[in-house]
Design a protein around this motif. Structure first.
Motif, short mmCIF file in Angstrom:
data_model
loop_
_atom_site.label_atom_id
_atom_site.label_comp_id
_atom_site.label_asym_id
_atom_site.label_seq_id
_atom_site.Cartn_x
_atom_site.Cartn_y
_atom_site.Cartn_z
N LEU A 221 55.17 -43.49 54.73
CA LEU A 221 55.68 -43.99 53.46
C LEU A 221 54.94 -45.28 53.08
CD1 LEU A 221 58.10 -43.16 51.57
CD2 LEU A 221 59.43 -44.90 52.77
N SER A 222 54.65 -45.45 51.81
CA SER A 222 53.97 -46.68 51.38
C SER A 222 54.90 -47.87 51.56
CB SER A 222 53.54 -46.57 49.92
OG SER A 222 54.66 -46.68 49.05
N HIS A 223 54.30 -49.05 51.69
CA HIS A 223 55.09 -50.27 51.81
C HIS A 223 55.98 -50.46 50.59
CE1 HIS A 223 51.86 -52.04 54.71
NE2 HIS A 223 52.80 -51.40 55.38
N ASP A 224 55.45 -50.17 49.41
CA ASP A 224 56.22 -50.34 48.18
C ASP A 224 57.41 -49.39 48.13
OD1 ASP A 224 54.62 -52.38 47.20
OD2 ASP A 224 53.39 -51.04 45.98
N THR B 108 60.08 -50.43 50.68
CA THR B 108 60.80 -51.61 50.22
C THR B 108 61.80 -51.25 49.13
OG1 THR B 108 58.91 -53.03 50.77
CG2 THR B 108 60.52 -53.92 49.22
N GLN B 109 61.43 -50.32 48.27
CA GLN B 109 62.34 -49.90 47.21
C GLN B 109 63.60 -49.26 47.78
OE1 GLN B 109 62.17 -50.61 43.86
NE2 GLN B 109 64.29 -49.85 44.01
N ASN B 110 63.46 -48.49 48.86
CA ASN B 110 64.63 -47.90 49.52
C ASN B 110 65.60 -49.00 49.96
OD1 ASN B 110 63.59 -45.35 49.23
ND2 ASN B 110 62.90 -45.16 51.35
N ALA B 111 65.05 -50.03 50.58
CA ALA B 111 65.89 -51.14 51.02
C ALA B 111 66.50 -51.87 49.84
CB ALA B 111 65.07 -52.10 51.88
#
Length: 234
Positions: free
Chosen positions: A46-49, A52-55
Motif C-alpha cells: 500500500l502507498s504511504h498516502d 495514512t488516509q486509512n488512519a
C-alpha cells in the motif's frame, strides 16, 4: 510517564479499521488534536498516502487530525514536535529498516519516553519490544539492525495463534518458533492474540483486551495471563 498501547492487530475480522480499539484510543490520545502516523510497514505494498488516509479516516471519528511522517522534509524534527504517534502494521522488516536508515528509531523512542502517547498495531507493536526477532513476517528487506525501541522489557509476537489439533499442517507452530528463539535468547516473549493489547502507564504494564495472553520465558513452560493482569514475569 509512558503512555502506550501495543495491540496485536488494527482490525478484528468483519470490523472496520481500528473500530474495536477506538474507545481505548480515545483515552490514550485524550486532549490531543493531531498525531503523526508512521506508514513505513506498508501492508501489501500500500502507498504511504493511502495507508495514512486509512488512519486519518479512523481518527477523524475522534476529532484527531493525522499527518503521515513521510510527508515531512525533516521527519526527525516532526517527531520531536509531535503530540502523539500511531505506527500501523504490515511488514516489520520493512518498518525497522526504514526507521534505522532514517535515523528515527532512537528519536521516536525518546519522544515516547517523554510521555507522548504511542499506539502501535501489529508491526507497530513489534517495534515497542526490545527487538523484532519474534515477528511473523517474511524478511523481504534486510534491516541494518534488529534492535527496536525497547519501550517494554520484552518482545511481542503479534497475531499469536494457538496450535490447531485438527490441522494437517506439518510446519512449526507459533509456540515452537518462540521456543526456538529461547534456545539462544533470554528475552521474555508475549504472545498477543487478536483482540488483545499491552497497556503501559508509567511503569505499570498490563495485558488488556478480549483474550488471554501467552507468556514465554526461557527454560520454563509457557503460561496464560488473563486480561487486566500486570506483566512482571515473576
Amino acid at each position: 510517564m509512558k503512555n502506550i498501547i501495543l495491540a496485536s492487530t488494527s482490525t478484528l475480522f468483519g470490523q472496520n479499521y481500528l473500530s474495536y480499539l477506538l474507545p481505548e484510543v480515545k483515552l490514550l490520545f485524550k486532549s490531543i488534536e493531531e498525531i503523526i502516523f508512521i506508514p513505513y510497514a506498508r501492508p501489501g505494498g500500500l502507498s504511504h498516502d493511502a495507508y495514512t488516509q486509512n488512519a486519518a479516516t479512523a481518527f477523524a471519528t475522534l476529532g484527531i487530525r493525522v499527518n503521515g511522517l513521510h510527508t515531512f522534509t525533516d521527519p526527525a524534527k516532526a517527531i520531536k514536535e509531535a503530540q502523539g504517534f500511531f505506527t500501523g502494521g504490515g511488514n516489520t522488516f520493512l518498518l525497522v529498516k526504514q526507521l534505522h536508515e532514517l535515523g528515527l528509531m532512537q528519536i521516536l523512542k525518546n519522544a515516547v519516553e517523554q510521555s507522548k502517547p504511542y499506539l502501535g498495531t501489529s508491526a507497530g507493536s513489534n517495534i515497542g519490544g526490545l527487538n523484532m526477532q519474534n515477528t511473523n513476517d517474511m524478511p523481504i528487506v534486510y534491516p541494518p539492525d534488529f534492535t527496536t525501541m525497547g519501550l517494554v522489557p520484552f518482545n511481542l509476537n503479534a497475531h499469536y495463534l494457538d496450535p490447531d489439533p485438527s490441522s494437517t499442517h506439518n510446519g512449526e507452530t507459533r509456540e515452537t518458533r518462540i521456543k526456538e528463539f529461547h534456545v539462544f535468547n533470554e528475552i521474555p516473549v508475549v504472545g498477543l492474540r487478536e483482540g488483545s493489547w499491552i497497556r503501559v502507564k508509567g511503569e505499570l504494564v498490563t495485558t488488556e483486551g478480549s483474550k488471554n495472553s501467552r507468556i514465554f520465558l526461557q527454560g520454563k513452560e509457557p503460561y496464560e495471563l488473563s486480561a487486566g493482569s500486570e506483566l512482571n514475569f515473576k
